[in-house]
Scaffold this active site. Structure first.
Site, PDB file in Angstrom:
ATOM      1  N   LYS A  99      21.110 134.115  26.240  1.00 18.11           N
ATOM      2  CA  LYS A  99      20.195 134.032  27.635  1.00 18.11           C
ATOM      3  C   LYS A  99      20.441 135.520  28.349  1.00 18.11           C
ATOM      4  O   LYS A  99      21.103 135.786  28.831  1.00 18.11           O
ATOM      5  CB  LYS A  99      20.663 132.975  28.373  1.00 18.11           C
ATOM      6  CG  LYS A  99      19.381 132.796  29.617  1.00 18.11           C
ATOM      7  CD  LYS A  99      19.920 132.069  30.884  1.00 18.11           C
ATOM      8  CE  LYS A  99      20.465 132.945  32.026  1.00 18.11           C
ATOM      9  NZ  LYS A  99      19.407 134.201  32.455  1.00 18.11           N
ATOM     10  N   GLU A 146      33.038 139.528  31.190  1.00 18.19           N
ATOM     11  CA  GLU A 146      32.855 140.946  31.625  1.00 18.19           C
ATOM     12  C   GLU A 146      32.220 140.856  32.846  1.00 18.19           C
ATOM     13  O   GLU A 146      31.257 140.431  32.803  1.00 18.19           O
ATOM     14  CB  GLU A 146      31.793 141.704  30.384  1.00 18.19           C
ATOM     15  CG  GLU A 146      32.610 141.920  29.265  1.00 18.19           C
ATOM     16  CD  GLU A 146      33.720 142.699  29.002  1.00 18.19           C
ATOM     17  OE1 GLU A 146      34.160 143.305  30.188  1.00 18.19           O
ATOM     18  OE2 GLU A 146      33.905 142.796  27.746  1.00 18.19           O
ATOM     19  N   CYS A 162      28.282 148.933  35.940  1.00 21.57           N
ATOM     20  CA  CYS A 162      29.944 147.865  36.330  1.00 21.57           C
ATOM     21  C   CYS A 162      30.906 149.132  36.503  1.00 21.57           C
ATOM     22  O   CYS A 162      31.823 148.899  36.871  1.00 21.57           O
ATOM     23  CB  CYS A 162      30.079 146.843  35.574  1.00 21.57           C
ATOM     24  SG  CYS A 162      29.877 147.209  33.670  1.00 21.57           S
ATOM     25  N   GLU A 184      31.562 145.046  45.726  1.00 19.43           N
ATOM     26  CA  GLU A 184      30.732 145.867  44.758  1.00 19.43           C
ATOM     27  C   GLU A 184      29.208 146.277  45.332  1.00 19.43           C
ATOM     28  O   GLU A 184      28.873 145.098  46.053  1.00 19.43           O
ATOM     29  CB  GLU A 184      30.219 145.028  43.429  1.00 19.43           C
ATOM     30  CG  GLU A 184      29.858 145.661  42.036  1.00 19.43           C
ATOM     31  CD  GLU A 184      29.787 144.747  40.974  1.00 19.43           C
ATOM     32  OE1 GLU A 184      29.684 143.528  41.012  1.00 19.43           O
ATOM     33  OE2 GLU A 184      29.936 145.135  39.810  1.00 19.43           O
TER      34      GLU A 184
HETATM   35  P1  NAD Z   1      24.707 137.744  37.735  1.00 21.44           P
HETATM   36  O1  NAD Z   1      26.080 137.299  37.733  1.00 21.44           O
HETATM   37  O2  NAD Z   1      23.958 137.052  38.705  1.00 21.44           O
HETATM   38  O3  NAD Z   1      23.971 137.243  36.533  1.00 21.44           O
HETATM   39  C1  NAD Z   1      24.501 137.517  35.274  1.00 21.44           C
HETATM   40  C2  NAD Z   1      23.478 136.370  34.238  1.00 21.44           C
HETATM   41  O4  NAD Z   1      24.280 135.146  34.492  1.00 21.44           O
HETATM   42  C3  NAD Z   1      22.155 136.187  34.389  1.00 21.44           C
HETATM   43  O5  NAD Z   1      21.715 135.913  33.256  1.00 21.44           O
HETATM   44  C4  NAD Z   1      22.090 135.025  35.218  1.00 21.44           C
HETATM   45  O6  NAD Z   1      20.672 134.358  34.865  1.00 21.44           O
HETATM   46  C5  NAD Z   1      23.168 134.154  34.689  1.00 21.44           C
HETATM   47  N1  NAD Z   1      23.409 133.197  35.674  1.00 21.44           N
HETATM   48  C6  NAD Z   1      23.437 133.056  36.913  1.00 21.44           C
HETATM   49  N2  NAD Z   1      24.119 131.835  37.261  1.00 21.44           N
HETATM   50  C7  NAD Z   1      24.494 131.277  36.278  1.00 21.44           C
HETATM   51  C8  NAD Z   1      25.151 129.977  35.920  1.00 21.44           C
HETATM   52  N3  NAD Z   1      25.585 129.016  36.889  1.00 21.44           N
HETATM   53  N4  NAD Z   1      25.701 129.545  34.680  1.00 21.44           N
HETATM   54  C9  NAD Z   1      25.050 130.507  33.544  1.00 21.44           C
HETATM   55  N5  NAD Z   1      24.714 131.463  33.697  1.00 21.44           N
HETATM   56  C10 NAD Z   1      24.241 131.944  35.263  1.00 21.44           C
HETATM   57  O7  NAD Z   1      24.765 139.183  37.579  1.00 21.44           O
HETATM   58  P2  NAD Z   1      23.785 140.197  37.685  1.00 21.44           P
HETATM   59  O8  NAD Z   1      23.263 140.442  38.835  1.00 21.44           O
HETATM   60  O9  NAD Z   1      22.464 139.937  36.561  1.00 21.44           O
HETATM   61  O10 NAD Z   1      24.332 141.542  36.977  1.00 21.44           O
HETATM   62  C11 NAD Z   1      25.193 142.322  37.886  1.00 21.44           C
HETATM   63  C12 NAD Z   1      26.561 141.986  37.806  1.00 21.44           C
HETATM   64  O11 NAD Z   1      26.997 142.270  36.436  1.00 21.44           O
HETATM   65  C13 NAD Z   1      27.447 142.890  38.457  1.00 21.44           C
HETATM   66  O12 NAD Z   1      28.277 142.177  39.052  1.00 21.44           O
HETATM   67  C14 NAD Z   1      28.026 143.947  37.432  1.00 21.44           C
HETATM   68  O13 NAD Z   1      29.119 144.520  37.656  1.00 21.44           O
HETATM   69  C15 NAD Z   1      28.201 143.083  36.138  1.00 21.44           C
HETATM   70  N6  NAD Z   1      28.213 143.841  34.975  1.00 21.44           N
HETATM   71  C16 NAD Z   1      29.398 143.703  34.347  1.00 21.44           C
HETATM   72  C17 NAD Z   1      29.427 144.506  33.278  1.00 21.44           C
HETATM   73  C18 NAD Z   1      30.812 144.413  32.481  1.00 21.44           C
HETATM   74  O14 NAD Z   1      30.847 144.921  31.273  1.00 21.44           O
HETATM   75  N7  NAD Z   1      31.963 143.916  33.147  1.00 21.44           N
HETATM   76  C19 NAD Z   1      28.407 145.036  32.543  1.00 21.44           C
HETATM   77  C20 NAD Z   1      27.210 145.001  33.185  1.00 21.44           C
HETATM   78  C21 NAD Z   1      27.304 144.324  34.415  1.00 21.44           C
END
Ligand code: NAD
Length: 497
Positions: A176, A251, A285, A385
């Site tokens: 997804k 991650e 990130c 963050e």
């Molecule tokens: P987010 O956590 O809001 O969403 C990530 C994904 O999770 C999206 O596809 C979202 O639709 C889904 N999601 C949301 N609620 C959910 C639930 N209850 N159950 C299952 N899936 C759900 O993050 P974002 O705003 O899309 O991305 C930014 C974040 O991602 C930042 O915190 C960043 O640091 C992190 N990030 C981490 C890495 C890493 O490798 N550690 C890499 C890239 C981004």
């Protein structure tokens, strides 16, 4: 319905989602709608998981060489169509085209080629007679159907980091993408089928996390969940997955420190801090977010960073000379702006930036490169963050203090240490609690080496053989070689007969 784009890819075919909810996919640098489509619902998740389950039977029995060959063909297909991917990734993500061209898309192609090689490289302990009476051997087997969830910051790279180790190891996957940025992921799945990867090995369901993501994580026929996103959502994903005891790979967020010792090359450090904090408009990130600079270099560093930030060209994403595009959405831009405003209200000083650029369209989610000083270590802007083009700079006196400050947040994804003294740099690489510590650089990643966190940045590694291993189960096969009916250890339990 016919006006909508099909945003689901199940069993090798694009389809409309079964929900009535319309997803609007936007270019955040202009606010223009690129396309619309119907969200998936639980029945689409079911269909995608069934398709992955059906494909697993055959895919898990392909030879490593067969999987490798298909991945190599896929890398070729991606190279041929790379301009399409570059344009789409730039437009949907608000990314400067030079970043999509120089980083996102070549990185993904290299990843595909890397996992083509790794597919043929299953490792384990040597077979042997460890008990004396048995031959023990290790099998590494695919886990089954993987449910993956990806964020919007590097849509294609994040999808690739989940899909590639999973399928190279013989699993099938339902991914997804973020509901904001599904377009390149759908094209990625399409090119996999063109390259000959069987339909059903890779499935994509698009829709909100709270419904589609949640259903995928809960699904009883999903064997493993891999997630990249925020720490807040990662926590909830882990809790949900615990209900059905699925393997979890997380991650999560980061708050990378950037530690400059007083013998560092200031010019190199200042340039590194600007590039490391502004990459992808800071929505990375591992982006440098907290620069700790030893007092003798502090003023010089702040001055040079501000000077370089003021020269960064913020502008339209399709202009090859643009350095930095927009953020992912107006909502994200407003979050960043609100955080900077709160820091300012609490006494921090904004040295440069600190607002939306006046020369960009109001409908675009632009924010200026921003440098902040005089923030307190325990303040929100230093601890949480930001995910925007904002660097906070703080001074320190002793090496111990600098290293302690670097470790003083809940996160531990990445960090860098800047010094020309090999002993200091080595000590920093040991003391800093993070999944990656760069020395005299910040940001570069490579397919051969792992990416993943410590502490609240999660666990699980992406890229490298470490990620490949995570998508396999380890099975010990222990075969008696004595052919004796009465085995010595039976006497511990009974001596009759
Ligand atoms: P987010 O956590 O809001 O969403 C990530 C994904 O999770 C999206 O596809 C979202 O639709 C889904 N999601 C949301 N609620 C959910 C639930 N209850 N159950 C299952 N899936 C759900 O993050 P974002 O705003 O899309 O991305 C930014 C974040 O991602 C930042 O915190 C960043 O640091 C992190 N990030 C981490 C890495 C890493 O490798 N550690 C890499 C890239 C981004």
């Amino acid at each position: 319905m016919t006006d909508h784009q099909m945003l689901q890819s199940i069993a090798g075919s694009l389809r409309h989602g079964s929900s009535d909810d319309v997803l609007s996919i936007v270019d955040p640098s202009t606010g223009t709608e690129l396309t619309t489509g119907l969200s998936a619902n639980a029945s689409d998740v079911d269909a995608a998981v069934s398709s992955a389950r059906a494909a697993f039977a055959g895919w898990s029995r392909t030879t490593p060489a067969e999987r490798s060959e298909l991945l190599l063909r896929w890398a070729d297909e991606l190279s041929t169509r790379s301009e399409e991917f570059i344009a789409l990734e730039s437009r949907n993500g608000g990314k400067a085209i030079k970043l999509a061209r120089g980083f996102d898309i070549p990185g993904v192609i290299d990843n595909v080629a890397f996992f083509a090689a790794i597919a043929r490289n299953l490792e384990g302990k040597a077979t042997g007679e460890y008990s004396g009476d048995h031959t023990s051997s290790i099998r590494r087997e695919p886990i089954g159907v993987v449910g993956s969830i990806a964020p919007w910051n590097y849509p294609l790279q994040m999808a690739a980091w989940k899909i590639l180790p999973a399928i190279a190891a013989g699993n099938t996957i339902v991914l997804k993408p973020s509901e904001l940025t599904p377009l390149t992921t759908l094209l990625f799945a399409e090119t996999a089928v063109t390259a000959g990867i069987p339909a059903g090995v890779i499935n994509v369901v698009t829709g909100p996390g709270s419904t589609v993501g949640q259903t995928l994580v809960e699904h009883p026929d999903v064997n493993m969940v891999s997630f990249t996103g925020s720490t807040r959502v990662g926590r909830s994903v882990a809790a949900t997955a615990a209900g059905s005891v699925k393997r979890v790979h997380l991650e999560l967020g980061g708050k990378a420190p950037f530690v400059v010792f007083d013998d560092a090359d200031v010019e190199a450090a200042a340039r590194g801090a600007v590039a490391g904090s502004l990459i992808n408009a800071g929505q990375d990130c591992t982006a440098a977010t907290r620069a700790y600079v030893q007092r003798p270099l502090y003023d010089q560093f702040v001055e040079r960073v501000a000077e370089l930030m003021n020269g960064v060209r913020v502008g339209p994403t399709d202009d090859p000379s643009t350095d930095m595009g927009s953020l992912i959405s107006i909502a994200q831009r407003d979050n960043v702006a609100a955080m900077v405003d709160r820091a300012r209200d609490a006494g921090a000083k904004v040295v440069c930036g600190g607002g939306a650029p006046s020369d960009q369209p109001d409908a675009g989610a632009y924010y200026e490169p921003t440098l902040i000083v005089n923030a307190a270590q325990d303040s929100e802007i230093v601890q949480n963050e930001i995910f925007g083009p904002v660097l906070v700079c703080l001074p320190f006196d002793t090496d111990d203090e600098g290293l302690a400050l670097a470790n003083d947040t809940p996160y531990g994804l990445a960090a860098s240490a800047w010094s020309t003294n090999v002993f200091r740099a080595q000590r920093a690489s040991r003391e800093i609690q993070a999944g990656c510590v760069w020395i005299n650089d910040h940001i570069p990643i490579i397919s051969e080496m792992p990416h993943g966190g410590y502490k609240a940045s999660g666990f699980g590694k992406d890229m490298s053989t470490y990620s490949f291993d995570e998508y396999t189960n380890i099975k010990h096969v222990m075969s008696d070689i004595t052919s004796a009916a009465h085995k010595g250890w039976h006497d511990l339990i009974f001596t009759a007969g």
